[in-house]
Design a protein around this motif. Sequence first.
Motif, PDB file in Angstrom:
ATOM      1  N   UNK A   1       0.851  -1.198   0.000  1.00 42.84           N
ATOM      2  CA  UNK A   1       0.000   0.000   0.000  1.00 42.84           C
ATOM      3  C   UNK A   1       0.882   1.241   0.000  1.00 42.84           C
ATOM      4  N   UNK A   2       0.735   2.057  -1.041  1.00 46.20           N
ATOM      5  CA  UNK A   2       1.539   3.271  -1.129  1.00 46.20           C
ATOM      6  C   UNK A   2       0.656   4.464  -1.474  1.00 46.20           C
ATOM      7  N   UNK A   3       1.013   5.592  -0.893  1.00 46.29           N
ATOM      8  CA  UNK A   3       0.262   6.820  -1.106  1.00 46.29           C
ATOM      9  C   UNK A   3       0.195   7.160  -2.598  1.00 46.29           C
ATOM     10  N   UNK A   4      -1.004   7.520  -3.066  1.00 45.20           N
ATOM     11  CA  UNK A   4      -1.183   7.912  -4.468  1.00 45.20           C
ATOM     12  C   UNK A   4      -1.423   6.750  -5.405  1.00 45.20           C
TER      13      UNK A   4
ATOM     14  N   UNK B   1      -4.306  -2.441  -3.546  1.00 50.49           N
ATOM     15  CA  UNK B   1      -4.398  -3.728  -4.237  1.00 50.49           C
ATOM     16  C   UNK B   1      -5.605  -4.530  -3.773  1.00 50.49           C
ATOM     17  N   UNK B   2      -6.158  -5.313  -4.688  1.00 44.83           N
ATOM     18  CA  UNK B   2      -7.283  -6.181  -4.357  1.00 44.83           C
ATOM     19  C   UNK B   2      -6.734  -7.452  -3.723  1.00 44.83           C
ATOM     20  N   UNK B   3      -7.328  -7.855  -2.610  1.00 49.50           N
ATOM     21  CA  UNK B   3      -6.866  -9.032  -1.887  1.00 49.50           C
ATOM     22  C   UNK B   3      -8.030  -9.984  -1.660  1.00 49.50           C
ATOM     23  N   UNK B   4      -7.737 -11.286  -1.731  1.00 51.84           N
ATOM     24  CA  UNK B   4      -8.774 -12.281  -1.445  1.00 51.84           C
ATOM     25  C   UNK B   4      -9.244 -12.179  -0.002  1.00 51.84           C
TER      26      UNK B   4
ATOM     27  N   UNK C   1     -14.486   2.681   7.750  1.00 46.98           N
ATOM     28  CA  UNK C   1     -13.781   3.790   8.442  1.00 46.98           C
ATOM     29  C   UNK C   1     -12.562   3.313   9.214  1.00 46.98           C
ATOM     30  N   UNK C   2     -12.683   2.156   9.899  1.00 48.37           N
ATOM     31  CA  UNK C   2     -11.563   1.652  10.689  1.00 48.37           C
ATOM     32  C   UNK C   2     -10.371   1.317   9.801  1.00 48.37           C
ATOM     33  N   UNK C   3     -10.655   0.708   8.662  1.00 45.75           N
ATOM     34  CA  UNK C   3      -9.559   0.338   7.769  1.00 45.75           C
ATOM     35  C   UNK C   3      -9.013   1.528   6.996  1.00 45.75           C
ATOM     36  N   UNK C   4      -9.812   2.551   6.801  1.00 45.32           N
ATOM     37  CA  UNK C   4      -9.273   3.778   6.205  1.00 45.32           C
ATOM     38  C   UNK C   4      -8.263   4.411   7.153  1.00 45.32           C
ATOM     39  N   UNK C   5      -8.561   4.349   8.461  1.00 43.24           N
ATOM     40  CA  UNK C   5      -7.592   4.872   9.437  1.00 43.24           C
ATOM     41  C   UNK C   5      -6.322   4.034   9.430  1.00 43.24           C
ATOM     42  N   UNK C   6      -6.478   2.731   9.272  1.00 40.88           N
ATOM     43  CA  UNK C   6      -5.299   1.872   9.156  1.00 40.88           C
ATOM     44  C   UNK C   6      -4.478   2.253   7.931  1.00 40.88           C
ATOM     45  N   UNK C   7      -5.162   2.527   6.835  1.00 35.93           N
ATOM     46  CA  UNK C   7      -4.464   2.863   5.586  1.00 35.93           C
ATOM     47  C   UNK C   7      -3.656   4.149   5.739  1.00 35.93           C
ATOM     48  N   UNK C   8      -4.205   5.125   6.415  1.00 33.55           N
ATOM     49  CA  UNK C   8      -3.458   6.366   6.637  1.00 33.55           C
ATOM     50  C   UNK C   8      -2.226   6.108   7.490  1.00 33.55           C
ATOM     51  N   UNK C   9      -2.365   5.250   8.483  1.00 31.99           N
ATOM     52  CA  UNK C   9      -1.206   4.904   9.314  1.00 31.99           C
ATOM     53  C   UNK C   9      -0.160   4.161   8.488  1.00 31.99           C
ATOM     54  N   UNK C  10      -0.607   3.290   7.599  1.00 37.87           N
ATOM     55  CA  UNK C  10       0.325   2.546   6.742  1.00 37.87           C
ATOM     56  C   UNK C  10       1.097   3.500   5.844  1.00 37.87           C
ATOM     57  N   UNK C  11       0.417   4.487   5.279  1.00 33.07           N
ATOM     58  CA  UNK C  11       1.113   5.454   4.435  1.00 33.07           C
ATOM     59  C   UNK C  11       2.209   6.169   5.229  1.00 33.07           C
ATOM     60  N   UNK C  12       1.892   6.586   6.455  1.00 34.57           N
ATOM     61  CA  UNK C  12       2.881   7.278   7.284  1.00 34.57           C
ATOM     62  C   UNK C  12       4.035   6.352   7.651  1.00 34.57           C
TER      63      UNK C  12
END
Length: 346
Positions: free
Chosen positions: A221-224, A228-231, A245-256
Amino acid sequence: MTTDHWRSLGTTGVRVSPLTLGTMMFGAWGNTDHAESVRIIHRALDAGVNVVDTADVYARGESEEIVGRALKGRRDDVVLATKFHGAMSDDDPNQGGNSRRWVIREVESSLRRLQTDHIDIYQVHRPRPEADIDETLGALSDLVRQGKIRYIGTSTFLPSQIVEAQWVAERRHRERPVTEQPPYSILAREVERDVLPTAEKYGLGVLPWSPLAGGWLSGRYRRGEDAPVSSRQQRQPARHDPRSPENRRKLEAVYALQDLADEAGLSLIHLALAFVLEHPAVSSAIIGPRTMEQLESQLGVEKVTLPRDVLDRIDEIVPPGTTINDADRGYAPPALVDPDRRRIRR
């Protein structure tokens, strides 16, 4: 791997590698090529990994069979761990759980599939509140005395359940659990509050599962870029659907965290694994590669030391003791899931 990198498995006296090879993805749940799965196991062993972890429920015995095939001629070099609890039948409710009846029966099946005469760590895969822990520990203690298992372990137990098992073992003269497998990653840090300190207090070896947060910390997962689609999104939407919403917050943390890894000159995989291994309670982190490429990307983490400023930045991104998504806890107490357990029946 040099001897400097070996770590203590709690107070057992056993020395283990920083990484444990988890085998959930070998078989129908992941890599269906048995020969390739065996090669991945051999590569891990050749790289110095000396702990292999599986479970009866992984593809309902298929993973254990693959592990048994891979360890022919190498069994004595490995700390072999497996688990019981998960349902092994869609029709018979007694083919699963933590009862004496099932434990005594299922260990024989695991021994047969693993092609061995003993299991080093036999683990209760999840708590089962309706089964008295003394019932389970009694059966496991008998297996220790019979030489079929060496140690007892637990997985995803609450702190109170860890303490209860230790108390029951002492009062009832049972063999006590000596290891715990909690979910632990940068994105799921709740176990830092109580589980890990409790494990330290009782001298338990800690073998965290999902240190890469089910693939969120794999560097995919990279910003911009489009996620990826995952099973896993279909199998476990609560943990993996990026639209929640919870996983969107996870995604922002992953980008950082990815930005931090890039600045530190590390892969996000090594940053995530090294973070878990930094905790003094942790003995060995369980990785679960499906392919040889995934395994190679995770090896060598024992050479990584995270500077204090990097650890401080991680704490800023995901504060200590924080689990961003409750679905990543791995176990929901019945009192939270079943309304009848927290309301007076009228």
